[in-house]
Design an enzyme around this catalytic site. Structure first.
Site, short mmCIF file in Angstrom:
data_model
loop_
_atom_site.label_atom_id
_atom_site.label_comp_id
_atom_site.label_asym_id
_atom_site.label_seq_id
_atom_site.Cartn_x
_atom_site.Cartn_y
_atom_site.Cartn_z
N GLU A 1 34.39 28.11 28.78
CA GLU A 1 35.26 27.31 27.92
C GLU A 1 34.81 25.86 27.93
O GLU A 1 33.98 25.46 28.74
CB GLU A 1 36.73 27.45 28.39
CG GLU A 1 37.27 28.86 28.22
CD GLU A 1 38.74 28.99 28.58
OE1 GLU A 1 39.29 28.06 29.18
OE2 GLU A 1 39.33 30.03 28.26
N HIS B 1 49.97 20.61 24.30
CA HIS B 1 49.63 21.84 25.02
C HIS B 1 49.93 21.81 26.51
O HIS B 1 50.31 22.82 27.08
CB HIS B 1 48.14 22.14 24.81
CG HIS B 1 47.68 23.42 25.43
ND1 HIS B 1 48.24 24.64 25.09
CD2 HIS B 1 46.73 23.69 26.35
CE1 HIS B 1 47.64 25.61 25.79
NE2 HIS B 1 46.73 25.05 26.55
N ARG C 1 38.81 18.99 25.73
CA ARG C 1 39.86 19.09 24.72
C ARG C 1 40.25 17.76 24.09
O ARG C 1 40.55 17.71 22.90
CB ARG C 1 41.12 19.71 25.35
CG ARG C 1 40.94 21.18 25.63
CD ARG C 1 42.13 21.73 26.37
NE ARG C 1 41.94 23.17 26.53
CZ ARG C 1 42.78 23.94 27.21
NH1 ARG C 1 43.83 23.42 27.76
NH2 ARG C 1 42.55 25.23 27.31
N ARG D 1 43.21 17.79 31.63
CA ARG D 1 43.00 19.04 32.36
C ARG D 1 41.80 19.80 31.81
O ARG D 1 41.68 20.02 30.62
CB ARG D 1 44.25 19.92 32.24
CG ARG D 1 44.07 21.30 32.84
CD ARG D 1 45.35 22.09 32.77
NE ARG D 1 45.72 22.51 31.43
CZ ARG D 1 45.27 23.61 30.84
NH1 ARG D 1 44.37 24.39 31.43
NH2 ARG D 1 45.69 23.93 29.63
N HIS E 1 46.19 20.58 22.59
CA HIS E 1 45.20 21.64 22.39
C HIS E 1 44.64 21.47 20.99
O HIS E 1 45.38 21.30 20.03
CB HIS E 1 45.83 23.03 22.53
CG HIS E 1 44.82 24.11 22.73
ND1 HIS E 1 43.99 24.53 21.71
CD2 HIS E 1 44.48 24.83 23.83
CE1 HIS E 1 43.19 25.47 22.18
NE2 HIS E 1 43.46 25.66 23.46
#
Length: 530
Positions: free
Chosen positions: A116, A348, A287, A383, A240
Site C-alpha cells: 500500500e 478517514h 495519503r 498514519r 482518505h
C-alpha cells in the site's frame, strides 16, 4: 429513582479491535465488561478493508517498516513507539491467525502480502478486501465464548466517573468507571471498576464526508479531556484519498490496495493520469499527498470527483483481489473490470487523541486508552496505511499486561453517587440537536478540511463558541439522549481540532495551511492541557 449500578474488575468502553484484544488478554484473571455504543460490530474495525502491516516478506526488515512509518508521519512520530509496535507486529498477526482469522494464503509465502501507499515492501496481510470484518468476527467469537467477559451493546457512555470538577465522588482525578445511557431503557447506569480502558475509536463524524461509522463522534477523547487528560495532535486528521462518489451510497471506501495493485488516478474526460505531476511515487505516495493532489484537481477544474482506474488489469485479477468492492459497485452499475470508479477524498482517521505511554496509560490513575482515540506517538503527522489495526492489537495487549502486573496497586472503587436527573425534563426541542449536528459537520468540512487558512479556522472557532453555549444550556436542562451525548462530544472534539490547528504555524503531514506553507525544522507535538 436509584440508578442501576454494576461493578467489575476491568471496564472497557468500545468493542472493536483494541477493546476486544484488551478484554481477551485480561479475561483469564479478571472479570471484564465491554460496553458498545450500538451493536458490537458497529465500530471502525469491521469497516477496515485494507489489512494489517507487518514485516513478513523475505528481504523486508523492521528498520524499513520503522522508516516508512516515520517518513509518512513527517517526523512527528515517537521513534520508541514506532519501534515497539513494528517489532511486536509479526507476533500479533500470529495470534490473530490462531484465533481463526482466515488471512489470504500466498503462493510461495505463508500469507499473501499486498503493498500500500508509503510502504517500501509488500507487508500487508489481508482477508480479501474485508480484513476488518474478519478480525472483528474472530475477536467477538472468542470474547463471547469467554465466561469472564460480559459484552453489553447499546450503552452510550456519557462521562468518566472521577473526583474532578467538584463532583467529590472520589479521590482527586482517579477514574472509577463511567456513567452510560442504556439506549434500550433510556436509563443512565453506573459501571465501576478498578481499571477503565477507553477504546472508543476516532472522531471522523466531526466532518461532513467521512469513511468512519456513524458512531465515530470522538466520545472517548471528549470524556478524557473533560476528566482532565491532555490531548495531542488533534489537527492531524487523515483524509482518505479515495471514497466512492455516489449520491445514494455514502462513506463507501475504495481501499488503498487498489492503488497498491496498479490502480491509477485520472481526470474525467481527458483521462490524464495526474499523480506523477505531484509526486515521483505517483499513486503510491502517502495519503496526505494523494488527498491534497485530488483536492487540488477537483478545485482547479470544478469537478465533483476524479477517476480511479484499475480496468487495465485482467478482470479475474481484479475480482479475486477486490471481491467486495467489485460486488458492491456492480450493484451500483459500475463494472470496475471495464470502467473507472468515481472517487473523492473523505475524512478517514484521527491521528491525534488522548496522550498515552507505551503501556496505554493516560494522565489519570486508573484510566488507560488504546487504539484510534489515542495519540501514542505511532502515527505522527500522518498514519501509514494498515498501521491502525496493528496499533489496536499491540496496545490492547500492552494495557492488559500493565493492569495485570500492577493489579495490587489499583484500589477498589469507593461508593459512587448514582446519576442525578431530578432537575431535568424531557426535551421538546430535539430538532436543535439535529440542526447543530449538521452545522458542525458542514463548517468543519468547509473550514477545517484538507487545505486550511487561519481565517477559515477562526471562523470555525467562532461558530464552535456559539454552539457550545447552546449545547451546554440544553444539556443542563434536559434528560440525556444518545444524540445529545454525541453532539456534546462533537462540539468538544471540533474545538480541540480547531485549537490545535490554530497553534501549528507550519504545514506538516496532514495539517496543510496556505498561511504557513513551509515545514519547520523542529517537529513538535501540539499538546492541549485541560
Amino acid at each position: 429513582m436509584a440508578s442501576v449500578a454494576h461493578t467489575h474488575d476491568v471496564l472497557i468502553v468500545g468493542s472493536g479491535a483494541a477493546g476486544l484484544t484488551a478484554a481477551l488478554n485480561l479475561a483469564d484473571r479478571f472479570r471484564v465488561v465491554v460496553l458498545a455504543k450500538g451493536k458490537l460490530s458497529d465500530g471502525s474495525t469491521a469497516w477496515a478493508q485494507g489489512g494489517i502491516a507487518a514485516v513478513l516478506e523475505e528481504g523486508d526488515t523492521f528498520e524499513s517498516h520503522i522508516e516508512d512509518t516515520m517518513i509518512a508521519g513527517a517526523g512527528l512520530n515517537n521513534r520508541k513507539t514506532v519501534e515497539y509496535v513494528v517489532e511486536n507486529a509479526p507476533a500479533a498477526i500470529e495470534r490473530l491467525a490462531q484465533l481463526g482469522v482466515p488471512f489470504n494464503e500466498g503462493d510461495t509465502e505463508r500469507w499473501h502480502l499486498t503493498r500500500e501507499g508509503g510502504h517500501s515492501h509488500r507487508r500487508i496481510v489481508h482477508v480479501d478486501d474485508a480484513t476488518g470484518w474478519a478480525v472483528q468476527q474472530a475477536l467477538e467469537k472468542a470474547a463471547e465464548a469467554h465466561p469472564n467477559i460480559t459484552l453489553v451493546p447499546d450503552m452510550a457512555a456519557i462521562d468518566l466517573v472521577t473526583g474532578r470538577h467538584g463532583r467529590r465522588y472520589s479521590g482527586e482525578g482517579h477514574v472509577w468507571g463511567v456513567y452510560a445511557l442504556n439506549r434500550r431503557t433510556d436509563r443512565v447506569e453506573l459501571f465501576t471498576a478498578r481499571a477503565t480502558i477507553l477504546a472508543t475509536g476516532g472522531a471522523g463524524r466531526t466532518y461532513l464526508y467521512s469513511t468512519a461509522p456513524r458512531g465515530a463522534t470522538g466520545d472517548g477523547i471528549a470524556m478524557a479531556w473533560r476528566a482532565g487528560c491532555r490531548v495531542s495532535n488533534m489537527e492531524m486528521m487523515q483524509f482518505h484519498p479515495t471514497c466512492l462518489y455516489n449520491l445514494e451510497v455514502k462513506n463507501f471506501l475504495i481501499t488503498e490496495a487498489v492503488r497498491g495493485e496498479g490502480g491509477q488516478l485520472k481526470l474525467p474526460g481527458s483521462g490524464h493520469r495526474f499523480m506523477p505531476d505531484f509526486d515521483p511515487r505517483a499513486e503510491l505516495a502517502p495519503r496526505d499527498v494523494v488527498a491534497r493532489a485530488i483536492d487540488h484537481e477537483i478545485k482547479r477544474l470544478g469537478l465533483d470527483y476524479v477517476h480511479l482506474d484499475i480496468s487495465h488489469r485482467p478482470p479475474e485479477f481484479v475480482k479475486e483481489h477486490f471481491p467486495n468492492i467489485y460486488t458492491k459497485l456492480i450493484g451500483l452499475g459500475i463494472d470496475i473490470t471495464r470502467e473507472p470508479i468515481p472517487v473523492v477524498p473523505a475524512q478517514h482517521y484521527t491521528c491525534g487523541g488522548i496522550i498515552v505511554d507505551l503501556k496505554g496509560r493516560t494522565d489519570l490513575p486508573g484510566l488507560y486508552a488504546v487504539g484510534e482515540c489515542t495519540q501514542s506517538g505511532l502515527h505522527g503527522a500522518n498514519r501509514l496505511a494498515s498501521n491502525s489495526l496493528l496499533e489496536c492489537f499491540v496496545f490492547g495487549e500492552a494495557a492488559a499486561a500493565h493492569i495485570g502486573r500492577h493489579w495490587d496497586e489499583l484500589p477498589e472503587p469507593p461508593p459512587i453517587r448514582g446519576w442525578d436527573e431530578s432537575r431535568v425534563t424531557d426535551s421538546d426541542e430535539e430538532v436543535i440537536v439535529q440542526h447543530n449536528w449538521r452545522e458542525i459537520r458542514r463548517f468543519m468540512w468547509d473550514y477545517v478540511g484538507i487545505v486550511r487558512t487561519t481565517k477559515r479556522l477562526e471562523r470555525a472557532h467562532h461558530r464552535i463558541r456559539l454552539l457550545r453555549r447552546e449545547v451546554e444550556d440544553y444539556y443542563g436542562n434536559f434528560r440525556v439522549t444518545a444524540d445529545l451525548i454525541e453532539l456534546r462530544n462533537l462540539i468538544e472534539v471540533a474545538d480541540l481540532i480547531v485549537r490545535s490547528a490554530l497553534r501549528r504555524k507550519e504545514s506538516r503531514g496532514l495539517h496543510y495551511t496556505l498561511d504557513y506553507p513551509n515545514m519547520l525544522l523542529d517537529a513538535q507535538d501540539t499538546v492541549l492541557t485541560p
